[in-house]
Design an enzyme around this catalytic site. Structure first.
Site, PDB file in Angstrom:
ATOM      1  N   LYS A 219       0.837  -1.182   0.000  1.00 55.83           N
ATOM      2  CA  LYS A 219       0.000   0.000   0.000  1.00 55.83           C
ATOM      3  C   LYS A 219       0.878   1.241   0.000  1.00 55.83           C
ATOM      4  O   LYS A 219       1.865   1.308   0.743  1.00 55.83           O
ATOM      5  CB  LYS A 219      -0.911   0.012   1.231  1.00 55.83           C
ATOM      6  CG  LYS A 219      -1.845  -1.196   1.299  1.00 55.83           C
ATOM      7  CD  LYS A 219      -2.880  -1.157   0.195  1.00 55.83           C
ATOM      8  CE  LYS A 219      -3.851  -2.330   0.323  1.00 55.83           C
ATOM      9  NZ  LYS A 219      -4.899  -2.275  -0.716  1.00 55.83           N
ATOM     10  N   ASP A 247      -0.168   0.016  -4.479  1.00 52.98           N
ATOM     11  CA  ASP A 247      -1.610   0.253  -4.496  1.00 52.98           C
ATOM     12  C   ASP A 247      -1.895   1.544  -3.738  1.00 52.98           C
ATOM     13  O   ASP A 247      -1.684   1.618  -2.538  1.00 52.98           O
ATOM     14  CB  ASP A 247      -2.307  -0.933  -3.826  1.00 52.98           C
ATOM     15  CG  ASP A 247      -3.821  -0.815  -3.804  1.00 52.98           C
ATOM     16  OD1 ASP A 247      -4.355   0.236  -4.235  1.00 52.98           O
ATOM     17  OD2 ASP A 247      -4.481  -1.777  -3.352  1.00 52.98           O
ATOM     18  N   GLU A 273      -1.780   0.393  -8.680  1.00 58.58           N
ATOM     19  CA  GLU A 273      -3.196   0.037  -8.570  1.00 58.58           C
ATOM     20  C   GLU A 273      -3.990   1.211  -7.996  1.00 58.58           C
ATOM     21  O   GLU A 273      -3.514   1.876  -7.076  1.00 58.58           O
ATOM     22  CB  GLU A 273      -3.299  -1.179  -7.643  1.00 58.58           C
ATOM     23  CG  GLU A 273      -4.703  -1.650  -7.352  1.00 58.58           C
ATOM     24  CD  GLU A 273      -4.704  -2.983  -6.610  1.00 58.58           C
ATOM     25  OE1 GLU A 273      -3.734  -3.765  -6.762  1.00 58.58           O
ATOM     26  OE2 GLU A 273      -5.656  -3.240  -5.851  1.00 58.58           O
ATOM     27  N   GLU A 300     -11.432  -2.873  -8.584  1.00 56.11           N
ATOM     28  CA  GLU A 300     -12.194  -3.322  -7.421  1.00 56.11           C
ATOM     29  C   GLU A 300     -13.367  -2.390  -7.105  1.00 56.11           C
ATOM     30  O   GLU A 300     -14.341  -2.819  -6.499  1.00 56.11           O
ATOM     31  CB  GLU A 300     -11.295  -3.480  -6.195  1.00 56.11           C
ATOM     32  CG  GLU A 300     -10.799  -2.174  -5.604  1.00 56.11           C
ATOM     33  CD  GLU A 300      -9.832  -2.379  -4.454  1.00 56.11           C
ATOM     34  OE1 GLU A 300      -8.642  -2.590  -4.727  1.00 56.11           O
ATOM     35  OE2 GLU A 300     -10.260  -2.328  -3.291  1.00 56.11           O
ATOM     36  N   ASP A 323     -13.861  -7.747  -9.156  1.00 56.46           N
ATOM     37  CA  ASP A 323     -14.156  -8.131  -7.775  1.00 56.46           C
ATOM     38  C   ASP A 323     -15.431  -8.972  -7.799  1.00 56.46           C
ATOM     39  O   ASP A 323     -16.365  -8.652  -8.534  1.00 56.46           O
ATOM     40  CB  ASP A 323     -14.354  -6.854  -6.947  1.00 56.46           C
ATOM     41  CG  ASP A 323     -14.689  -7.138  -5.506  1.00 56.46           C
ATOM     42  OD1 ASP A 323     -13.796  -7.003  -4.658  1.00 56.46           O
ATOM     43  OD2 ASP A 323     -15.852  -7.496  -5.214  1.00 56.46           O
ATOM     44  N   HIS A 350      -9.267  -8.732  -7.752  1.00 51.48           N
ATOM     45  CA  HIS A 350      -9.167  -8.212  -6.394  1.00 51.48           C
ATOM     46  C   HIS A 350      -9.750  -9.237  -5.432  1.00 51.48           C
ATOM     47  O   HIS A 350     -10.765  -9.867  -5.721  1.00 51.48           O
ATOM     48  CB  HIS A 350      -9.972  -6.913  -6.287  1.00 51.48           C
ATOM     49  CG  HIS A 350     -10.120  -6.400  -4.892  1.00 51.48           C
ATOM     50  ND1 HIS A 350     -11.306  -6.471  -4.178  1.00 51.48           N
ATOM     51  CD2 HIS A 350      -9.232  -5.811  -4.064  1.00 51.48           C
ATOM     52  CE1 HIS A 350     -11.131  -5.931  -2.987  1.00 51.48           C
ATOM     53  NE2 HIS A 350      -9.892  -5.527  -2.884  1.00 51.48           N
TER      54      HIS A 350
END
Lengths: 449, 449
Positions: A219, A247, A273, A300, A323, A350
């Site tokens: 992240k 991400d 992402e 997602e 997703d 995801h």
């Protein structure tokens, strides 16, 4: 006597994950992973299970939405419903009054997805097969019959979809055997949460490599200098040959995304992402032009097939991250898989959350066997959270998802877990109410009102 | 003692409009115009009113969503809240758990809009001014402070917005005087509902011209031959000089929209509204290229400022139709007005429904006085429905909205109306339950379960 759908129930189930900062990222500092959990019941005593995933507050809205959709399904003959799940999808997403609340987006669409996924689960159970197998044994005609091509025809017609599926048909048996023998590649986000210490990040990253994962995800999107430091730590921990995806969870605008990715380039990130708003097709296209060879990934939060169509038409993404629980269930996700195949873009689903790994693996495996016919550059996200609550938890071996063999779509939770984490009256929420995050916390201020 | 916000209430109010097919179009054959009605209360006994508009079933979901947002506002000091409505907007749309349900779209976003509009109503009442006047007396800095520029900066920065507002500042007083003297141009959709007979269509179209309207709108999108016949009837009724807009309410795909508009070209339609999915920016751009000189219009279902940004960036629309109750309230609509001004695209707001005319006129009038500075090619939709239930109903004279003088944002409904149409226990719903459309009707089949 005709067997009927006798009930479509919605249950509010929440896990207090915010207490340990599992799942913390730039936009979700304190999620309580939750489910608007759906059970479809038949007169013959069978059940279909699925869920809409949320991160805590607002799960009650998704529960209400499922309850509002329930009368559209309850009382209908089971055979008629399961024999025309494409028609059920159009019914649930096209109801002339409910569609105003979307259309085909947000809470009402997620709720429709949960109901439809529960019906697919029921159908797979009745067939005694895992969902991926049921889907990959359907004929091309049966597959396109569950797809709603409305608004897609300028990019993908029914005939073009049939051609994709027919091309893949001869290789199905071989790929099915290979899937059963080798599984499907996974990647892991477990090391990368923002709330983790450096030591924990490094330890989990090394463990991921030892466990056979070829891609880990971190992240980013909070403090820029911290992003650089953490990605450097991860690169040092895993060496040059393991892919590192990053991400941002929508934290940046277009200009920031380009700038921040330039500062991370030296660590060779594989994809970025959700660099910006999930609605911003043109923004992603602009970012992609500037951050190459880093790939751009999103999906997602892409709310329906029309958004995915545009991401593909605009050349805005290199990696499509559908997703299982955001769009209108299996049928709309098949539309998205077909769009991706048409444009030659790999799908890397995801997952994580509550049961998303359990559910989405079926879609990726179906894609491999019957649609794209390949696992090249394709990986399913894996996060080691909450699997113990599911009756058929995912199995990961040597960095790969092992193909599930049990019947159904993967979304069934143990009755004991459902009772324990029922919100707000289950024992996990009443026993330690003092630490429960029912209060109001804002992303902006962290202030608790 | 600090005055606090003491309550944010949500009420379920529904009008059984489906009984007379008022409001019938290609996607909404039987709407029951409804409101998730919000009342904000202060410790000092003041109130702010606004609503999220829906078309019947599912209104309960919007009510639940307002209730879920209420704790974010309740208990805060009134002065702090009303003094930073930009901050409140970021709080309501950015809550780290609730935003998963959108983000910034669908039910949760409409509910945030209703709460924010109720706060703006409260602020205008406390100032003793109509909302349009309050807004158009703010400084450029105060105006941009209520705008969330997140994700907009590649198309519109705070500085660029300030420049637009400063350019318009010297002319404000003159335009305010002119607005008060002349009102704001309107158009009418009253003649054009799909469910109406030919006689009613022709009679209402002629009445509209006699009443001073220079533009009428017809619903299309059902049977192609019927569309041609009805538009021809309307053209014959109003003559060559009155503009006729057509509205497909999302009924077509890209190819169909181009084809159907070719068949209507001989009747000189002014704009085609919602030709396809409201999410399909690229689809609208493709349609616009092919149907010119007919203009392309959309916006009533565009779910946030990021979508409007893209419609403008892609050159996909000629007419921007914002809605008072779809996005996150006054603040996000100011962002959209500024984007439209930046790209030079006229705003012709969507209205009708329940109270949408009453609320949206304030935004258009603010735009005229303080943003775009013009009413050229700008018209606010007018539909003659349900105004009698509002405490400050719109006044139309000679085809124009008369600028409202009373304090507030226009969304307050009479207490007697709220009681009478409360759902499901108000007298209008209990008295004639036999004809009440609580059942399940689908757009596809018209089947009632």
């Amino acid at each position: 006597m005709t067997e009927l759908i006798t009930a479509v129930e919605a249950h509010d189930i929440r896990f207090p994950t915010s207490r340990h900062l599992d799942g913390s990222d730039a936009m979700n500092p304190e999620p309580d992973y939750s489910a608007a959990y759906v059970i479809v019941r038949t007169g013959g005593g069978q059940e279909g299970h699925a869920l809409a995933f949320t991160v805590g507050r607002g799960n009650e809205i998704a529960v209400t939405a499922v309850e509002s959709l329930a009368p559209l399904v309850t009382g209908r003959p089971v055979a008629e419903v399961l024999g025309d799940l494409g028609g059920m999808s159009r019914l649930l997403t096209g109801d002339s009054q409910l569609r105003w609340l979307g259309p085909e987006k947000g809470v009402i669409h997620m709720a429709a997805g949960a109901v439809l996924n529960a019906l697919w689960d029921l159908r797979a159970r009745r067939a005694g097969k895992p969902l991926w197998r049921l889907l990959s044994e359907l004929s091309p005609e049966e597959i396109v019959d569950v797809v709603d091509f409305r608004y897609l025809e300028d990019a993908l017609t029914r005939q073009e979809a049939l051609a994709i599926l027919r091309d893949a048909e001869p290789g199905r048996a071989g790929r099915r055997a290979r899937l059963l023998a080798e599984g499907y590649p996974a990647y892991t986000t477990t090391p990368g949460w923002l709330g983790y210490t450096d030591d924990k990040l490094v330890r989990l990253a090394k463990e991921a490599v030892a466990d056979g994962f070829g891609l880990i995800k971190l992240k980013v999107g909070a403090d820029p200098a911290e992003d650089v430091r953490r990605v450097r730590l991860a690169r040092e921990a895993v060496g040059p040959d393991v892919r590192i995806a990053v991400d941002a969870n929508q934290a940046w605008n277009v200009g920031q995304a380009i700038e921040r990715m330039a500062s991370l380039a030296e660590f060779d990130p594989y994809w970025i992402e959700e660099p910006t708003s999930p609605d911003d097709v043109l923004g992603h296209a602009a970012i992609r032009e500037r951050v190459a060879p880093v790939k751009v990934a999103t999906g997602e939060h892409a709310h329906n097939r029309v958004m995915f169509k545009q991401f593909l038409q605009a050349g805005a993404i290199d990696v499509l991250q559908l997703d299982a629980a955001r769009v209108a269930g299996v049928g709309e996700n098949i539309a998205i898989l077909l769009l991706a195949a048409r444009f030659g873009v790999p799908v890397c689903p995801h997952a994580g959350g509550v049961g998303l790994c359990e559910m989405v693996q079926h879609l990726a495996m179906f894609d491999y066997v019957a649609v794209s016919g390949t696992v090249e550059d394709r990986v399913i996200e894996y996060i080691d959270h909450l699997h113990e609550h599911f009756t058929d938890p995912v199995v990961i071996a040597d960095g790969r998802y092992v193909a599930p063999l049990g019947p159904g779509g993967g979304g069934e939770m143990h009755p004991a877990s459902r009772a324990e984490y029922a919100y707000p009256h289950g024992p996990r929420w009443t026993a330690d109410a003092a630490t429960v995050t029912t209060g109001v916390t804002t992303a902006e201020t962290g202030e608790v009102a």
